[in-house]
Design a protein around this motif. Sequence first.
Motif, PDB file in Angstrom:
ATOM      1  N   LEU A  96       0.759  -1.294   0.054  1.00 32.49           N
ATOM      2  CA  LEU A  96      -0.060   0.022  -0.099  1.00 32.49           C
ATOM      3  C   LEU A  96       0.687   1.280   0.048  1.00 32.49           C
ATOM      4  CD1 LEU A  96      -2.681   1.374   0.095  1.00 32.49           C
ATOM      5  CD2 LEU A  96      -2.822   0.931   2.389  1.00 32.49           C
ATOM      6  N   ALA A  97       1.834   1.258   0.823  1.00 31.09           N
ATOM      7  CA  ALA A  97       2.758   2.345   0.645  1.00 31.09           C
ATOM      8  C   ALA A  97       3.431   2.514  -0.631  1.00 31.09           C
ATOM      9  CB  ALA A  97       3.954   2.278   1.815  1.00 31.09           C
ATOM     10  N   GLU A  98       3.874   1.268  -1.319  1.00 32.65           N
ATOM     11  CA  GLU A  98       4.362   1.671  -2.570  1.00 32.65           C
ATOM     12  C   GLU A  98       3.323   1.999  -3.756  1.00 32.65           C
ATOM     13  OE1 GLU A  98       5.819  -2.297  -4.080  1.00 32.65           O
ATOM     14  OE2 GLU A  98       7.037  -2.608  -2.384  1.00 32.65           O
ATOM     15  N   LEU A  99       2.144   1.894  -3.488  1.00 31.02           N
ATOM     16  CA  LEU A  99       1.136   2.273  -4.337  1.00 31.02           C
ATOM     17  C   LEU A  99       0.909   3.843  -4.151  1.00 31.02           C
ATOM     18  CD1 LEU A  99      -1.244   2.128  -6.141  1.00 31.02           C
ATOM     19  CD2 LEU A  99      -2.634   1.469  -4.205  1.00 31.02           C
ATOM     20  N   VAL A 100       0.865   4.255  -2.764  1.00 30.78           N
ATOM     21  CA  VAL A 100       0.937   5.670  -2.631  1.00 30.78           C
ATOM     22  C   VAL A 100       1.825   6.440  -3.155  1.00 30.78           C
ATOM     23  CG1 VAL A 100       1.297   7.437  -0.908  1.00 30.78           C
ATOM     24  CG2 VAL A 100      -0.445   5.509  -0.416  1.00 30.78           C
ATOM     25  N   ASP A 101       3.407   5.857  -2.991  1.00 31.93           N
ATOM     26  CA  ASP A 101       4.429   6.531  -3.597  1.00 31.93           C
ATOM     27  C   ASP A 101       4.293   6.561  -5.189  1.00 31.93           C
ATOM     28  OD1 ASP A 101       5.531   6.860  -1.221  1.00 31.93           O
ATOM     29  OD2 ASP A 101       6.942   5.175  -1.566  1.00 31.93           O
ATOM     30  N   ALA A 102       3.670   5.439  -5.999  1.00 28.33           N
ATOM     31  CA  ALA A 102       3.683   5.355  -7.313  1.00 28.33           C
ATOM     32  C   ALA A 102       2.596   6.405  -7.791  1.00 28.33           C
ATOM     33  CB  ALA A 102       3.206   4.134  -7.953  1.00 28.33           C
ATOM     34  N   VAL A 103       1.454   6.543  -6.932  1.00 29.17           N
ATOM     35  CA  VAL A 103       0.429   7.683  -7.254  1.00 29.17           C
ATOM     36  C   VAL A 103       0.929   8.740  -7.244  1.00 29.17           C
ATOM     37  CG1 VAL A 103      -2.048   8.461  -6.670  1.00 29.17           C
ATOM     38  CG2 VAL A 103      -1.592   6.121  -6.872  1.00 29.17           C
ATOM     39  N   LYS A 104       1.663   9.115  -6.271  1.00 26.80           N
ATOM     40  CA  LYS A 104       2.229  10.506  -6.075  1.00 26.80           C
ATOM     41  C   LYS A 104       3.284  10.901  -7.168  1.00 26.80           C
ATOM     42  CE  LYS A 104       2.151  11.216  -1.027  1.00 26.80           C
ATOM     43  NZ  LYS A 104       2.909  11.313   0.287  1.00 26.80           N
ATOM     44  N   ALA A 105       4.024   9.817  -7.586  1.00 30.55           N
ATOM     45  CA  ALA A 105       5.012  10.042  -8.677  1.00 30.55           C
ATOM     46  C   ALA A 105       4.377  10.250 -10.097  1.00 30.55           C
ATOM     47  CB  ALA A 105       5.910   8.795  -8.689  1.00 30.55           C
TER      48      ALA A 105
END
Length: 127
Positions: A96-105
């Motif tokens: 979930l943290a990786e998903l958040v980072d991917a969406v932010k990027a």
Amino acid sequence: MATVDITEADFPQTLEDNEIVLVDFWADWCGPCKQFAPVYQQVSEQHPDIAFAKVDTEAERSLAAAAGITSIPTLMAFRQKVLVYSQPGAVGAPQLAELVDAVKALDMDEVHAQVAAQEAGTETKGD
């Protein structure tokens, strides 16, 4: 930011008011949903700049139907009101943290260009 329960009535305004919105579609009877809830809450507290919304599919059947929910939990991510991720199934905190980072990027200029191209393609196919 803590998670917030949203309804069909608040959904459009939630998307309007927030750059990034994650939405957890869940139900009280769903075991995997109950396992995912504390993970979702934990990650929401680490990202106060993101709206972490929850939709009870039993109470909000029409919203769940409009969103095409066929399996729960289903997690959706919106950025600038564009659906950029939708996946059924519970994930762990690292994913979930990786998903958040991917969406932010995401390069949103590129995403908006892709959406416009898809819409243009859809319109010309209908002619």
